[in-house]
Design a protein around this motif. Structure first.
Motif, PDB file in Angstrom:
ATOM      1  N   PHE A  59      49.770  36.152  36.435  1.00  0.00           N
ATOM      2  CA  PHE A  59      49.699  34.784  36.757  1.00  0.00           C
ATOM      3  C   PHE A  59      48.567  34.636  38.244  1.00  0.00           C
ATOM      4  N   GLU A  60      49.798  35.239  39.600  1.00  0.00           N
ATOM      5  CA  GLU A  60      49.036  35.450  39.784  1.00  0.00           C
ATOM      6  C   GLU A  60      48.138  36.170  40.447  1.00  0.00           C
ATOM      7  N   SER A  61      47.398  36.922  40.137  1.00  0.00           N
ATOM      8  CA  SER A  61      46.483  37.921  39.936  1.00  0.00           C
ATOM      9  C   SER A  61      45.429  37.279  39.736  1.00  0.00           C
ATOM     10  N   ARG A  63      44.684  34.042  38.699  1.00  0.00           N
ATOM     11  CA  ARG A  63      44.162  33.034  39.583  1.00  0.00           C
ATOM     12  C   ARG A  63      43.927  32.984  41.047  1.00  0.00           C
ATOM     13  N   LEU A  64      44.524  34.230  41.727  1.00  0.00           N
ATOM     14  CA  LEU A  64      43.634  35.310  42.443  1.00  0.00           C
ATOM     15  C   LEU A  64      41.839  35.638  42.399  1.00  0.00           C
ATOM     16  N   SER A  65      42.209  36.396  40.968  1.00  0.00           N
ATOM     17  CA  SER A  65      40.962  36.600  40.982  1.00  0.00           C
ATOM     18  C   SER A  65      39.674  35.555  40.477  1.00  0.00           C
ATOM     19  N   LEU A  66      39.925  34.592  40.020  1.00  0.00           N
ATOM     20  CA  LEU A  66      39.507  33.353  39.285  1.00  0.00           C
ATOM     21  C   LEU A  66      39.055  31.883  41.160  1.00  0.00           C
ATOM     22  N   GLU A  67      39.644  32.473  41.792  1.00  0.00           N
ATOM     23  CA  GLU A  67      39.937  32.193  43.402  1.00  0.00           C
ATOM     24  C   GLU A  67      38.264  32.664  44.345  1.00  0.00           C
ATOM     25  N   ILE A  68      38.622  34.022  44.084  1.00  0.00           N
ATOM     26  CA  ILE A  68      37.855  35.102  44.738  1.00  0.00           C
ATOM     27  C   ILE A  68      36.436  34.907  43.936  1.00  0.00           C
ATOM     28  N   LYS A  69      36.510  34.622  42.764  1.00  0.00           N
ATOM     29  CA  LYS A  69      35.090  34.535  42.121  1.00  0.00           C
ATOM     30  C   LYS A  69      34.700  33.391  42.139  1.00  0.00           C
ATOM     31  N   ARG A  70      35.544  32.942  42.640  1.00  0.00           N
ATOM     32  CA  ARG A  70      35.192  30.917  43.002  1.00  0.00           C
ATOM     33  C   ARG A  70      34.383  31.080  44.232  1.00  0.00           C
ATOM     34  N   LEU A  71      35.022  31.658  45.300  1.00  0.00           N
ATOM     35  CA  LEU A  71      33.827  31.932  46.686  1.00  0.00           C
ATOM     36  C   LEU A  71      32.683  32.315  46.892  1.00  0.00           C
ATOM     37  N   HIS A  72      32.780  33.281  45.625  1.00  0.00           N
ATOM     38  CA  HIS A  72      31.444  35.118  45.466  1.00  0.00           C
ATOM     39  C   HIS A  72      30.629  33.634  45.470  1.00  0.00           C
ATOM     40  N   THR A  73      30.921  32.588  44.029  1.00  0.00           N
ATOM     41  CA  THR A  73      29.740  31.491  43.486  1.00  0.00           C
ATOM     42  C   THR A  73      29.280  31.002  44.889  1.00  0.00           C
ATOM     43  N   ALA A  74      30.186  30.908  45.429  1.00  0.00           N
ATOM     44  CA  ALA A  74      29.918  29.498  46.029  1.00  0.00           C
ATOM     45  C   ALA A  74      28.773  30.102  47.677  1.00  0.00           C
ATOM     46  N   LEU A  75      29.544  31.599  48.282  1.00  0.00           N
ATOM     47  CA  LEU A  75      28.801  32.286  48.762  1.00  0.00           C
ATOM     48  C   LEU A  75      26.981  32.490  47.993  1.00  0.00           C
ATOM     49  N   ILE A  98      36.277  43.233  46.140  1.00  0.00           N
ATOM     50  CA  ILE A  98      37.487  43.091  45.415  1.00  0.00           C
ATOM     51  C   ILE A  98      37.389  42.513  43.900  1.00  0.00           C
ATOM     52  N   ILE A  99      36.378  41.979  43.497  1.00  0.00           N
ATOM     53  CA  ILE A  99      36.888  41.699  42.697  1.00  0.00           C
ATOM     54  C   ILE A  99      36.381  42.443  41.198  1.00  0.00           C
ATOM     55  N   LYS A 100      35.588  43.352  41.874  1.00  0.00           N
ATOM     56  CA  LYS A 100      34.985  45.528  41.208  1.00  0.00           C
ATOM     57  C   LYS A 100      36.621  45.910  41.145  1.00  0.00           C
ATOM     58  N   ILE A 101      37.791  45.658  42.140  1.00  0.00           N
ATOM     59  CA  ILE A 101      38.886  46.492  42.320  1.00  0.00           C
ATOM     60  C   ILE A 101      39.677  45.715  41.174  1.00  0.00           C
ATOM     61  N   THR A 102      40.129  44.377  41.325  1.00  0.00           N
ATOM     62  CA  THR A 102      40.145  43.197  40.537  1.00  0.00           C
ATOM     63  C   THR A 102      40.527  43.581  38.871  1.00  0.00           C
ATOM     64  N   ASN A 103      38.834  43.664  38.640  1.00  0.00           N
ATOM     65  CA  ASN A 103      38.579  43.641  37.499  1.00  0.00           C
ATOM     66  C   ASN A 103      38.666  45.371  36.846  1.00  0.00           C
ATOM     67  N   THR A 104      39.170  45.984  37.638  1.00  0.00           N
ATOM     68  CA  THR A 104      38.946  47.522  37.092  1.00  0.00           C
ATOM     69  C   THR A 104      40.510  47.462  36.738  1.00  0.00           C
ATOM     70  N   LYS A 105      41.044  47.167  37.632  1.00  0.00           N
ATOM     71  CA  LYS A 105      43.237  47.064  37.280  1.00  0.00           C
ATOM     72  C   LYS A 105      43.185  46.128  36.250  1.00  0.00           C
ATOM     73  N   MET A 106      42.899  45.036  36.507  1.00  0.00           N
ATOM     74  CA  MET A 106      43.301  44.364  35.123  1.00  0.00           C
ATOM     75  C   MET A 106      42.623  45.156  33.503  1.00  0.00           C
ATOM     76  N   LYS A 107      41.978  45.980  33.684  1.00  0.00           N
ATOM     77  CA  LYS A 107      40.938  46.458  32.405  1.00  0.00           C
ATOM     78  C   LYS A 107      42.229  47.932  32.402  1.00  0.00           C
ATOM     79  N   THR A 108      42.811  48.475  33.238  1.00  0.00           N
ATOM     80  CA  THR A 108      44.277  49.665  33.440  1.00  0.00           C
ATOM     81  C   THR A 108      45.025  48.768  32.955  1.00  0.00           C
TER      82      THR A 108
END
Length: 112
Positions: A59-61, A63-75, A98-108
């Motif tokens: 859940f935490e990871s 949520r963190l991933s969604l916030e990072i993606k939101r920040l990326h979009t805003a930037l 960070i998004i790539k690392i998070t996505n790779t870890k989630m897929k793994t």
């Protein structure tokens, strides 16, 4: 203006408020008295100098991933002065990694 703030050019115009139980309020007041700091300084130091940790879990990871993606979009949508462009591009590149690392870890983790 007091001597304490005469050498600073700053304004603290933002207000933060929250509710406490009577027991929490009493404990907070005791801590403030023990430190000898003014209440505002105690609160600022408590919040800004506190070590922040990230809890580990799906859940935490997520949520963190969604916030990072939101920040990326805003930037990506923000227009900025020329002198801040390089800094924002560096932040954006960091977020992309960070998004790539998070996505790779989630897929793994999902394939296990």
């Amino acid at each position: 203006m007091s001597e304490r703030y005469s050498d600073h050019v700053r304004t603290r115009n933002m207000t933060v408020s929250f509710r406490l139980t009577p027991e929490e309020y009493r404990q907070m007041q005791e801590r403030i008295v023990i430190t000898g700091l003014p209440k505002a300084e105690f609160m600022i130091r408590s919040m800004l100098e506190q070590q922040v940790g990230i809890r580990v879990g799906k859940f935490e990871s997520d949520r963190l991933s969604l916030e990072i993606k939101r920040l990326h979009t805003a930037l990506g949508k923000t227009s900025v002065p020329e002198n801040a462009v390089s800094l924002l591009l560096e932040c954006r590149a960091l977020l992309e990694q960070i998004i790539k690392i998070t996505n790779t870890k989630m897929k793994t983790e999902g394939s296990e």
